[in-house]
Write a protein that holds these residues in place. Structure first.
Motif, PDB file in Angstrom:
ATOM      1  N   LYS A 163       0.853  -1.189   0.000  1.00 29.02           N
ATOM      2  CA  LYS A 163       0.000   0.000   0.000  1.00 29.02           C
ATOM      3  C   LYS A 163       0.887   1.236   0.000  1.00 29.02           C
ATOM      4  CE  LYS A 163      -0.261   0.517   4.987  1.00 29.02           C
ATOM      5  NZ  LYS A 163      -1.090   0.939   6.085  1.00 29.02           N
ATOM      6  N   ALA A 164       0.274   2.390  -0.197  1.00 32.77           N
ATOM      7  CA  ALA A 164       0.979   3.656  -0.009  1.00 32.77           C
ATOM      8  C   ALA A 164       1.169   3.857   1.488  1.00 32.77           C
ATOM      9  CB  ALA A 164       0.179   4.804  -0.608  1.00 32.77           C
ATOM     10  N   ASN A 165       2.356   4.289   1.882  1.00 33.08           N
ATOM     11  CA  ASN A 165       2.620   4.522   3.305  1.00 33.08           C
ATOM     12  C   ASN A 165       2.040   5.851   3.761  1.00 33.08           C
ATOM     13  OD1 ASN A 165       4.049   3.453   5.717  1.00 33.08           O
ATOM     14  ND2 ASN A 165       5.093   5.407   5.593  1.00 33.08           N
ATOM     15  N   TYR A 166       2.045   6.826   2.874  1.00 30.43           N
ATOM     16  CA  TYR A 166       1.552   8.166   3.168  1.00 30.43           C
ATOM     17  C   TYR A 166       0.512   8.540   2.112  1.00 30.43           C
ATOM     18  CZ  TYR A 166       6.183   8.171   5.420  1.00 30.43           C
ATOM     19  OH  TYR A 166       7.291   7.841   6.154  1.00 30.43           O
ATOM     20  N   GLY A 167      -0.025   9.723   2.227  1.00 28.69           N
ATOM     21  CA  GLY A 167      -0.947  10.229   1.233  1.00 28.69           C
ATOM     22  C   GLY A 167      -0.411  11.503   0.602  1.00 28.69           C
TER      23      GLY A 167
END
Length: 160
Positions: free
Chosen positions: A67-71
């Motif tokens: 997944k993406a760790n941040y946005g």
């Protein structure tokens, strides 16, 4: 060893070793009593790409969740979690899955990968460093290990 994107029917084959690994309390900073519904959300929830590794007879022996760790402006930094069924460890499934997921993350447009909480006593630390991850920081005494007592949690990074 075949590695593929997971499908909905794979969860029932991931859950037994997911539960065993998390309940052991040695490698993940998740509640050791995490129930199946919460575990499924953690592993397969929105925004995650899940992979499985099968052995020769089609048994799911490992899984990863990407997944993406941040946005926002940092959304191109990935995070992943990996589990190998303890009954199938030591046969290269973890390394093959990690290499596959790193390539998939790069192909999906991620530019780096971060692990937020690698228990400093986790044997997988050797794998991560051999694949180019470096420890960028350690939170001392952050993890209550059932055998080693208080140990640190490493934050690890690798450019893709």
């Amino acid at each position: 060893m075949p590695i593929r994107d997971a499908h909905a029917g794979d969860w029932e084959r991931i859950w037994p070793f997911w539960r065993q690994i998390v309940a052991a309390g040695e490698t993940y900073a998740w509640d050791r009593d995490t129930g199946e519904a919460a575990a499924r959300e953690l592993w397969t929830g929105p925004g995650r790409r899940v992979f499985v590794t099968e052995d020769g007879d089609g048994t799911v022996v490992a899984s990863a969740s990407l997944k993406a760790n941040y946005g926002g402006p940092a959304a191109d930094v990935a995070n992943a979690a990996f589990m190998v069924d303890p009954a199938h460890g030591g046969h290269g499934h973890g390394r093959a899955l990690a290499e596959h997921v790193l390539a998939a993350a790069r192909a999906d447009g991620f530019r780096a990968m971060v692990f937020n909480a690698v228990v400093e006593t986790n044997p997988a630390l050797r794998l991560w460093t051999s694949l180019g991850f470096t420890v960028v920081g350690t939170v001392p005494d952050a993890f209550d290990h059932p055998r080693h007592g208080r140990v640190g949690l490493h934050v690890m990074h690798r450019t893709l």
